[in-house]
Write a protein that holds these residues in place. Structure first.
Motif, PDB file in Angstrom:
ATOM      1  N   LEU A 116       3.325   2.130  -8.519  1.00 20.85           N
ATOM      2  CA  LEU A 116       3.691   3.275  -7.688  1.00 20.85           C
ATOM      3  C   LEU A 116       3.682   4.566  -8.500  1.00 20.85           C
ATOM      4  O   LEU A 116       3.226   5.615  -8.020  1.00 20.85           O
ATOM      5  N   MET A 117       4.173   4.504  -9.722  1.00 22.59           N
ATOM      6  CA  MET A 117       4.200   5.700 -10.567  1.00 22.59           C
ATOM      7  C   MET A 117       2.788   6.161 -10.907  1.00 22.59           C
ATOM      8  O   MET A 117       2.518   7.365 -10.984  1.00 22.59           O
ATOM      9  N   GLU A 141       4.469  -4.148  -1.741  1.00 23.32           N
ATOM     10  CA  GLU A 141       3.937  -3.469  -0.556  1.00 23.32           C
ATOM     11  C   GLU A 141       5.046  -2.760   0.208  1.00 23.32           C
ATOM     12  O   GLU A 141       4.864  -1.635   0.707  1.00 23.32           O
ATOM     13  N   ASP A 142       6.198  -3.400   0.309  1.00 25.57           N
ATOM     14  CA  ASP A 142       7.328  -2.799   1.016  1.00 25.57           C
ATOM     15  C   ASP A 142       7.732  -1.494   0.346  1.00 25.57           C
ATOM     16  O   ASP A 142       7.991  -0.480   1.014  1.00 25.57           O
ATOM     17  N   LYS A 143       7.778  -1.498  -0.990  1.00 26.30           N
ATOM     18  CA  LYS A 143       8.141  -0.290  -1.732  1.00 26.30           C
ATOM     19  C   LYS A 143       7.102   0.814  -1.535  1.00 26.30           C
ATOM     20  O   LYS A 143       7.439   1.990  -1.364  1.00 26.30           O
ATOM     21  N   ALA A 144       5.821   0.430  -1.572  1.00 26.66           N
ATOM     22  CA  ALA A 144       4.762   1.427  -1.403  1.00 26.66           C
ATOM     23  C   ALA A 144       4.795   2.028   0.001  1.00 26.66           C
ATOM     24  O   ALA A 144       4.620   3.247   0.177  1.00 26.66           O
ATOM     25  N   ASN A 146       7.395   2.342   1.961  1.00 30.73           N
ATOM     26  CA  ASN A 146       8.556   3.237   2.059  1.00 30.73           C
ATOM     27  C   ASN A 146       8.327   4.550   1.326  1.00 30.73           C
ATOM     28  O   ASN A 146       8.891   5.584   1.693  1.00 30.73           O
ATOM     29  N   ALA A 147       7.479   4.508   0.282  1.00 25.85           N
ATOM     30  CA  ALA A 147       7.180   5.716  -0.488  1.00 25.85           C
ATOM     31  C   ALA A 147       5.985   6.475   0.077  1.00 25.85           C
ATOM     32  O   ALA A 147       5.636   7.550  -0.428  1.00 25.85           O
ATOM     33  N   GLY A 148       5.346   5.919   1.113  1.00 27.97           N
ATOM     34  CA  GLY A 148       4.194   6.573   1.703  1.00 27.97           C
ATOM     35  C   GLY A 148       2.974   6.578   0.804  1.00 27.97           C
ATOM     36  O   GLY A 148       2.165   7.515   0.846  1.00 27.97           O
ATOM     37  N   LEU A 149       2.805   5.515   0.011  1.00 25.50           N
ATOM     38  CA  LEU A 149       1.708   5.444  -0.952  1.00 25.50           C
ATOM     39  C   LEU A 149       0.700   4.377  -0.529  1.00 25.50           C
ATOM     40  O   LEU A 149       1.074   3.265  -0.159  1.00 25.50           O
ATOM     41  N   ASP A 150      -0.569   4.734  -0.608  1.00 24.38           N
ATOM     42  CA  ASP A 150      -1.654   3.822  -0.234  1.00 24.38           C
ATOM     43  C   ASP A 150      -2.154   3.099  -1.479  1.00 24.38           C
ATOM     44  O   ASP A 150      -2.901   3.653  -2.281  1.00 24.38           O
ATOM     45  N   ILE A 151      -1.724   1.857  -1.638  1.00 24.78           N
ATOM     46  CA  ILE A 151      -2.071   1.036  -2.797  1.00 24.78           C
ATOM     47  C   ILE A 151      -2.605  -0.299  -2.301  1.00 24.78           C
ATOM     48  O   ILE A 151      -2.099  -0.854  -1.325  1.00 24.78           O
TER      49      ILE A 151
END
Length: 295
Positions: A116-117, A141-144, A146-151
């Motif tokens: 994420l970082m 995936e849950d963390k991404a 919630n952070a609005g990040l496409d990974i």
């Protein structure tokens, strides 16, 4: 048969950390997810779980990372056991990036904290997190989300990813190598070399090998089956053996280290690593994407 000894973590540290963790909240979170259904979205039939991963406990968790308990408890515990602060330690890897990555692969990504970082630092880059545990990928995936990040999250073995040659500008691994035998760490570095474009960079964040050798008791803090083998080894030497140049390590608050290597242009005449063979500050001569030279 040898009797397993309690670790320093189990005897002294765990009771303290448990006072700081919202265990009821963790249980509610765990119960809110159908872990088998969700993990099946990532589980790949062609991924063979290696013996060194499936036959060991890690951090006192029976079954290691192949359980949803590991995915639920990893972050709450890790935030208290990476001095001086987990974010500071992981940020050291991000700060060591010297390339302009278009594609990033984070090996052994776990719950995706470093992944994420990296996405936040390089929002235009395609970022892939790869891990052997589909349960950890569910949490990542849950963390991404919630952070609005496409990974992109991928189930796979860092030794043999199945990804195409020379398709990444940056390959990273955080807190992975101390949990693998030394021969496996070398195999992961060789796979990283294959995956990188010419001038691409590999970055390994893990425990400080010099410190671990000098302070033997640190190796007994957690249940880490390969920590002594890791401490006795050298990430720098393994990087050189895998073909990387400009190999250098920097201490991260004494307990950890970040080791960097660059895939050179002339791969047909790869030199073995020596401490003085390359000017560690001169990446331009190696055709690094940091200087606009792309494969």
């Amino acid at each position: 048969m040898a009797v397993r000894q309690d670790t320093i973590w189990e005897r002294f540290l765990s009771p303290v950390v448990r006072l700081l963790i919202d265990e009821d909240g963790l249980r509610r979170y765990a119960d809110s997810i159908n872990w088998e259904k969700e993990s099946d979205r990532y589980r790949r039939d062609d991924v063979i779980i290696p013996w060194y991963y499936s036959n060991q406990n890690f951090h006192g968790i029976v079954g290691g990372y192949l359980t949803y308990d590991a995915a639920v408890t990893y972050d709450p515990v890790t935030q208290y056991v990476l001095p001086p602060n987990e974010s500071i330690v992981r940020q050291a890897l991000v700060d060591a990036v010297k390339v302009k990555p278009r594609r990033i692969l984070d090996l052994g990504c776990g719950t995706g904290s470093t992944t994420l970082m990296l996405k936040q630092a390089f929002p235009e880059a395609e970022v892939i997190g790869l891990d052997l545990s589909p349960y950890m990928l569910v949490r990542a995936e849950d963390k991404a989300r919630n952070a609005g990040l496409d990974i992109v999250w991928r189930h796979g073995n860092a030794e043999k990813t199945g990804l195409r040659d020379a398709t990444f500008d940056l390959v990273t691994a955080s807190l992975l190598f101390h949990e693998t035998p030394d021969a496996v760490s070398l195999a992961i570095l060789r796979e990283s070399f294959r995956l990188l474009v010419t001038g691409g960079q590999v970055l390994i964040l893990d425990g400080n090998q010099k410190t671990l050798r000098q302070l033997e008791w640190l190796n007994d803090v957690f249940e880490e089956p390969y920590i002594r083998e890791y401490a006795a080894g050298s990430v720098e030497a393994n990087m050189g053996a895998a073909g990387f140049e400009a190999v250098r390590s920097q201490d991260v608050w004494w307990i950890n280290q970040v080791t960097s290597g660059i895939k050179p242009i002339a791969t047909e005449n790869v030199r073995q690593y020596t401490a003085t063979s390359v000017d560690n500050n001169d990446l331009e001569g190696l055709g690094s994407p940091a200087f606009g030279i792309m494969a």
